[in-house]
Design an enzyme around this catalytic site. Structure first.
Site, short mmCIF file in Angstrom:
data_model
loop_
_atom_site.label_atom_id
_atom_site.label_comp_id
_atom_site.label_asym_id
_atom_site.label_seq_id
_atom_site.Cartn_x
_atom_site.Cartn_y
_atom_site.Cartn_z
CD GLU A 243 63.34 40.19 -65.11
OE1 GLU A 243 62.42 39.92 -65.90
OE2 GLU A 243 63.71 41.36 -64.91
CG HIS A 286 60.31 42.27 -67.50
ND1 HIS A 286 61.60 42.18 -67.01
CD2 HIS A 286 60.24 43.46 -68.13
CE1 HIS A 286 62.27 43.26 -67.35
NE2 HIS A 286 61.46 44.06 -68.02
#
Length: 677
Positions: A243, A286
């Site tokens: 990511e 995150h």
């Protein structure tokens, strides 16, 4: 020499070289990679063993087959679950001889627990806690580099699990797993669970799954895992899930290039990268899912991987079929076949690989999301003036240079970032990083190299140490993750004329450190819906543009991927929303409340993969929202994973205007159809 700063409230664990006798043989942290190969042989202890979460996890793991031999709870001697409880990790190492430890303590206790495990030389240390302060993790990495006994996995990770060896150190949903031959390494927990379920449905199963985690600085990265999979006879194919944030994916691509060149029959690799349509300058759930100066965006990471022959897909449910095709093409299809009989039902899957993605515009670096605190520029300039640094608003005179202190994710340390020519359109042109050890600081030789790179005039060079030392002092004492300044040369001195400062929210949230810095937050300047969602532990980001599909997802990686995959299918998401990996019926209802305040939304798309979150609980949360919020918008619900059939049945029999699917493409198509009516 910049002195090392000791922050209040930190672990009191002291360190000396005597603990690491292997240093005389010139070994290093990289020599611990083999410790990742867990299995039936692995003897596991838990730190925080008698706690509620550890107890529940241990019961599940033991029943599954994990060889848990005991645990540690400070100040306790005795038994728990019929296994020994000891007061220290050092004593546990001596009496129980573990190969690995799982750390099940809160974020504010985790740094001391990790250090205790490293000091006791436990071969594998797994930390699952989220919100461990960045500076604590940087200090831990500084310690890890001095030894060659302990390997660290985490933090903010689901852990590591061997489906073949029935060894789980983490909180992965066991019903998804099946012994097989695919190795998986992932930043995102929910995306890795989807990948596991996909390879199970495809009959491939898994060998070893390593949760790299979504933290800013991971103890184990993609390249470390790839080195394990390369020589693992149980692994015949590899899945990589990345990511935005950091450079781990391009580094993995370079390793894969070298691997393919040296191997006559390389193992096939498939990948997924989340965050192609991430909001510019935001932290996407995150802790580490944001782009620091000089780091690659998601599209660049995808290109790096495709250039070295990696098959990239745009949704994790496609990974099983993709790996099946790749294994067949490689001649590996007939060996190591997995058996059926998992806890995941065989359902419709997605059969096409990634479509060409539209190119998105690049952007200059700016942090706004509340996972970190970004203060206003006038406040940042004020902090510099308090430290005797000349700082004021740019007058329009003088060539701008960029200088800052940031996190070097590749070297797992702080660094100076510097660019000789910075302007509005390309603020990081010719940027270079100068890393330094967290505990030792920056030496004078590096300062001279920085001056040379900045192309300063001779008259201004003497002013550079004051600016650098002032920035490092602020960075360390106030636990920043980025201090970025623009400065000009003025009458033989350096004058700061712009500042972009970001501080670690976890330091305040987990430990209540840096209260003075976090008191600078200006809530009145933030989006009220985002602030409201934050109070309930929900990460909500309103996306710019004309998006008309409200998204409600559990897990940051899956939420990013949902936005991306909807765009690939021709839809437009109005928001990013992560309910968290442990979503409840109440947080689902709260999420609906936030989404409904956006007038652009015409349909709500609920995309849940049941790991820790149960499918039936999510379904009940959807029904609760309908009942209490008097819903008028149509809702499309996709539930997969744990208790998926129960959840789908609840939705299907509700009698409400709900549309239930298990296949992502079918669900996305329906949501787009309803949004465009």
């Amino acid at each position: 020499m910049v002195p090392r700063h000791v922050l209040r409230g930190r672990s009191t664990c002291t360190w000396t070289r005597k603990h690491f006798s292997s240093s005389s043989r010139h070994l290093s942290y990289s020599d611990t990679i083999s410790n990742l190969k867990i299995g039936k042989h692995t003897r596991v202890i838990f730190q925080g063993f008698t706690g509620r979460q550890a107890t529940a996890n241990a019961k599940e793991s033991i029943a599954w087959g994990t060889n848990i031999v005991g645990g540690v709870t400070p100040g306790k001697n005795g038994e728990h679950l019929g296994l020994p409880v000891l007061p220290t990790v050092r004593e546990a190492m001596k009496k129980l001889k573990p190969d690995a430890t799982g750390i099940y303590v809160a974020a504010h206790q985790a740094p001391a627990a990790i250090e205790e495990a490293i000091e006791a030389e436990v071969p594998l240390v797994v930390a699952v806690a989220e919100h461990i302060p960045i500076h604590d993790i940087m200090r831990i990495h500084s310690i890890l580099k001095t030894q060659s006994k302990s390997r660290f996995v985490g933090a903010n990770a689901p852990g590591i699990i061997s489906a073949i060896g029935k060894c789980r150190i983490g909180f992965q949903p066991l019903p998804c797993f099946m012994p097989g031959r695919i190795g998986i390494i992932a930043k995102s927990g929910t995306l890795s669970y989807e990948a596991v379920a996909s390879t199970t449905r495809s009959g491939l199963g898994q060998s070893l799954c390593i949760g790299m985690g979504g933290d800013v600085l991971a103890g184990t990265n993609f390249v470390d895992a790839l080195k394990v999979f390369e020589h693992d006879d149980d692994t015949e194919g590899i899945i990589l899930i990345g990511e935005i944030g950091g450079e781990a994916e391009p580094e993995a691509a370079e390793w894969i290039r070298e691997y393919r060149n040296r191997s006559s029959n390389p193992k096939p690799i498939s990948a997924l990268i989340g965050g192609v349509h991430a909001a510019a300058g935001r932290v996407m759930g995150h802790a580490g899912a944001f782009t620091l100066p000089g780091e690659s965006d998601a599209l660049t990471k995808i290109k790096h991987l495709e250039d070295v022959g990696v098959t990239v897909v745009n949704h994790p449910s496609k990974l099983g079929d993709a790996m099946k095709v790749l294994l067949g093409n490689s001649g590996r299809a007939s060996s190591g076949a997995a058996t059926s009989g998992s806890g995941v039902s065989q359902r419709r899957g997605l059969h096409t690989l990634r479509r060409v993605r539209p190119r998105v515009a690049s952007y200059s670096f700016q942090i706004e999301q509340r996972r970190n605190l970004h203060i206003a520029e006038d406040q940042a300039l004020g902090l510099l003036r308090e430290r005797g640094i000349n700082a004021s608003v740019y007058s329009g005179k003088g060539r701008k240079h960029m200088l800052g202190v940031a996190v070097d994710r590749a070297n797992l340390s702080p660094c100076i970032v510097a660019s000789p020519a910075a302007d509005t359109n390309q603020p990081h042109l010719d940027m270079k990083k100068f890393s330094f050890d967290y505990r030792k600081g920056l030496d004078s030789i590096r300062i001279a190299a920085i001056a040379q790179h900045l192309q300063l005039t001779e008259s201004s060079k003497d002013s550079l140490p004051k600016l650098i030392n002032g920035l490092i002092d602020l960075y360390m004492k106030k636990e920043a993750f980025l201090l970025e300044t623009m400065f000009v040369e003025r009458l033989g001195e350096l004058k700061v004329v712009g500042a972009n400062f970001g501080f670690d929210d976890a330091a305040f949230r987990s430990t209540k450190r840096q209260e003075d810095i976090h008191a600078l937050r200006r809530i009145e300047d933030e989006d009220p819906q985002e602030v409201e969602a934050e109070k309930d532990g929900i990460v909500y980001i309103k996306l710019a543009g004309d998006g008309n599909i409200g998204t409600l997802v559990n897990g940051a990686g899956l939420a990013m991927n949902t936005v991306d995959a909807l765009a690939d299918a021709g839809g437009k998401a109005a928001n990013f929303l992560d309910t968290g990996g442990k979503a409840t019926s109440e947080t689902v209802k709260k999420s609906f409340q936030v989404i409904l305040q956006d007038p652009r939304v015409k349909v709500i798309f609920v995309n849940i993969f049941g790991g820790l979150t149960l499918g039936d609980m999510i379904a009940n949360g959807v029904l609760l929202a309908f009942k209490e919020l008097e819903m008028r918008l149509p809702v499309v619900v996709r539930i997969r994973g744990t208790n998926e059939e129960e959840g789908q049945k609840i939705i299907g029999e509700s009698g409400l205007p709900l549309h239930a699917f298990d296949d992502f493409q079918e669900a996305a198509t329906k949501a787009i159809e309803l949004a465009n009516k």
